[in-house]
Design a protein around this motif. Sequence first.
Motif, PDB file in Angstrom:
ATOM      1  N   THR A 227      10.927  -4.086  31.515  1.00 24.82           N
ATOM      2  CA  THR A 227      11.300  -5.507  31.456  1.00 24.82           C
ATOM      3  C   THR A 227      11.518  -6.042  30.044  1.00 24.82           C
ATOM      4  O   THR A 227      11.809  -7.226  29.873  1.00 24.82           O
ATOM      5  N   GLY A 228      11.363  -5.196  29.033  1.00 30.18           N
ATOM      6  CA  GLY A 228      11.586  -5.644  27.668  1.00 30.18           C
ATOM      7  C   GLY A 228      13.059  -5.611  27.286  1.00 30.18           C
ATOM      8  O   GLY A 228      13.899  -5.094  28.025  1.00 30.18           O
ATOM      9  N   PRO A 229      13.397  -6.135  26.101  1.00 28.43           N
ATOM     10  CA  PRO A 229      14.797  -6.147  25.662  1.00 28.43           C
ATOM     11  C   PRO A 229      15.290  -4.796  25.180  1.00 28.43           C
ATOM     12  O   PRO A 229      16.492  -4.593  25.004  1.00 28.43           O
ATOM     13  N   GLN A 230      14.371  -3.849  24.964  1.00 31.58           N
ATOM     14  CA  GLN A 230      14.775  -2.505  24.551  1.00 31.58           C
ATOM     15  C   GLN A 230      13.875  -1.466  25.215  1.00 31.58           C
ATOM     16  O   GLN A 230      12.802  -1.799  25.719  1.00 31.58           O
ATOM     17  N   ARG A 231      14.326  -0.240  25.230  1.00 26.31           N
ATOM     18  CA  ARG A 231      13.540   0.839  25.824  1.00 26.31           C
ATOM     19  C   ARG A 231      12.287   1.101  24.983  1.00 26.31           C
ATOM     20  O   ARG A 231      12.265   0.812  23.789  1.00 26.31           O
ATOM     21  N   VAL A 232      11.258   1.640  25.628  1.00 30.87           N
ATOM     22  CA  VAL A 232      10.011   1.904  24.915  1.00 30.87           C
ATOM     23  C   VAL A 232      10.009   3.332  24.378  1.00 30.87           C
ATOM     24  O   VAL A 232      10.584   4.241  24.980  1.00 30.87           O
ATOM     25  N   GLU A 233       9.355   3.497  23.252  1.00 27.85           N
ATOM     26  CA  GLU A 233       9.323   4.807  22.599  1.00 27.85           C
ATOM     27  C   GLU A 233       8.648   5.862  23.460  1.00 27.85           C
ATOM     28  O   GLU A 233       9.021   7.037  23.437  1.00 27.85           O
ATOM     29  N   SER A 234       7.637   5.441  24.237  1.00 26.76           N
ATOM     30  CA  SER A 234       6.887   6.407  25.032  1.00 26.76           C
ATOM     31  C   SER A 234       7.659   6.898  26.257  1.00 26.76           C
ATOM     32  O   SER A 234       7.277   7.884  26.881  1.00 26.76           O
ATOM     33  N   ALA A 235       8.752   6.195  26.619  1.00 27.27           N
ATOM     34  CA  ALA A 235       9.562   6.614  27.778  1.00 27.27           C
ATOM     35  C   ALA A 235      11.010   6.193  27.558  1.00 27.27           C
ATOM     36  O   ALA A 235      11.528   5.295  28.227  1.00 27.27           O
ATOM     37  N   PRO A 236      11.701   6.837  26.634  1.00 24.67           N
ATOM     38  CA  PRO A 236      13.063   6.417  26.275  1.00 24.67           C
ATOM     39  C   PRO A 236      14.098   6.600  27.376  1.00 24.67           C
ATOM     40  O   PRO A 236      15.196   6.044  27.280  1.00 24.67           O
ATOM     41  N   ASP A 237      13.773   7.332  28.433  1.00 24.94           N
ATOM     42  CA  ASP A 237      14.730   7.560  29.512  1.00 24.94           C
ATOM     43  C   ASP A 237      14.759   6.419  30.530  1.00 24.94           C
ATOM     44  O   ASP A 237      15.667   6.358  31.365  1.00 24.94           O
ATOM     45  N   ILE A 238      13.770   5.528  30.486  1.00 26.14           N
ATOM     46  CA  ILE A 238      13.723   4.424  31.452  1.00 26.14           C
ATOM     47  C   ILE A 238      14.592   3.280  30.935  1.00 26.14           C
ATOM     48  O   ILE A 238      14.370   2.772  29.838  1.00 26.14           O
ATOM     49  N   LEU A 289      -0.696   2.665  20.396  1.00 28.68           N
ATOM     50  CA  LEU A 289       0.306   3.718  20.573  1.00 28.68           C
ATOM     51  C   LEU A 289      -0.159   4.775  21.562  1.00 28.68           C
ATOM     52  O   LEU A 289       0.628   5.307  22.341  1.00 28.68           O
ATOM     53  N   GLY A 290      -1.459   5.062  21.560  1.00 29.45           N
ATOM     54  CA  GLY A 290      -2.008   6.048  22.494  1.00 29.45           C
ATOM     55  C   GLY A 290      -1.965   5.582  23.931  1.00 29.45           C
ATOM     56  O   GLY A 290      -1.961   6.391  24.859  1.00 29.45           O
ATOM     57  N   SER A 291      -1.936   4.272  24.129  1.00 23.02           N
ATOM     58  CA  SER A 291      -1.924   3.730  25.488  1.00 23.02           C
ATOM     59  C   SER A 291      -0.511   3.584  26.046  1.00 23.02           C
ATOM     60  O   SER A 291      -0.333   3.205  27.203  1.00 23.02           O
ATOM     61  N   GLY A 292       0.500   3.861  25.205  1.00 27.11           N
ATOM     62  CA  GLY A 292       1.869   3.728  25.665  1.00 27.11           C
ATOM     63  C   GLY A 292       2.454   2.348  25.453  1.00 27.11           C
ATOM     64  O   GLY A 292       3.598   2.079  25.835  1.00 27.11           O
ATOM     65  N   ALA A 293       1.680   1.458  24.838  1.00 26.57           N
ATOM     66  CA  ALA A 293       2.164   0.110  24.569  1.00 26.57           C
ATOM     67  C   ALA A 293       2.921   0.091  23.251  1.00 26.57           C
ATOM     68  O   ALA A 293       3.127   1.130  22.616  1.00 26.57           O
ATOM     69  N   GLN A 294       3.326  -1.113  22.815  1.00 23.87           N
ATOM     70  CA  GLN A 294       4.094  -1.248  21.603  1.00 23.87           C
ATOM     71  C   GLN A 294       3.357  -2.084  20.569  1.00 23.87           C
ATOM     72  O   GLN A 294       2.669  -3.052  20.913  1.00 23.87           O
ATOM     73  N   LEU A 295       3.503  -1.729  19.311  1.00 23.30           N
ATOM     74  CA  LEU A 295       2.938  -2.527  18.236  1.00 23.30           C
ATOM     75  C   LEU A 295       3.793  -3.776  18.035  1.00 23.30           C
ATOM     76  O   LEU A 295       4.997  -3.761  18.277  1.00 23.30           O
TER      77      LEU A 295
END
Length: 327
Positions: A227-238, A289-295
């Motif tokens: 739901t964010g404006p960009q893909r997340v680093e932990s799952a770039p394929d989503i 970062l370990g939890s898959g969230a974003q800084l």
Amino acid sequence: MNHINILRKLGLVTVLCAAAPWAQAQATYPHQPITMVVPYPAGGAADAMGRIIGRSMGTSLGQTVIIDNRPGAGGNIGTAQAAKAPADGHTVLLAQLSPIVINPHTYTKLTIDPVKDLIPVGVISQNPMVLVVRPGLPVKTVAELVAYSKANPGKLNYASSGSGSINHVAMELLKTNLGVDMAHIPYKGGAPALQDMLGGRVDVMIDAVVQLMPMIKSGQLRALAITGPQRVESAPDIPTTTEAGIPNYVLYGWMGVFAPAGTPPAVVKQLKSALDTAITSEAFKTFVLGSGAQLIKVQSTEAFAQLVTEDYSRWGKVVKAADIKAD
């Protein structure tokens, strides 16, 4: 007359003496341990984040920060406790957005007004959510989910951690945006909702990336959109919701620190400085970062207050449109 003047002077001295401890306390803040109320159970993500933040803030402020877990009523119990505490900076609240900007619209008997009775100090996390389905559901994209829903009216359902929760309200907004129908199945908390998702008893769910990413990576859940404006680093394929074709659906869950209304501005400034040090620490960065969230970048108190105001209005409209009640 002289006696009266003497008494007046003595009275003035008495007032000054009574005021002196208060002034001294303000000048030497903090002068006792600080309680950080966390309106969620011990052991969860919010509790873990609070303990990391608390240790760092305690070091900066020169006092111990005590974590006080006060779960219940969708976060309302702990939130009210913090709001009613003395406004001297020795009690703060670590809360997600629900008890601050959603619950006032879904609960009819709150004992406080979170927006008026609490002062935003600073935001510590601002993370997107992720839309997931059970692997057995024959859909791999948002478009396929919409097509399946329309081809099978009344068949799909979705789980939430309870009526009025962020994932309940977010799903109602999603249903409106996509023009689909899904039955709501509320649970008493995120854990049992997720358990039934993993067991294949529920079709769809939306929740924080940090909560669902481990199950997505293991193949236990299938992710359709972030739901964010960009893909997340932990799952770039989503893909993002925008990429997936969901209109006007960029949203974040957030967590922040609040103080009781009336807390002196100088004290709020000290709390904010200690909080900024905490969220830029290596321990906090490693946890996030370990939890898959974003800084996130450090934001001003004013920017956080504006976010609270905007989300209060935004989610209030969704709650009203969907007629969501939590009590």
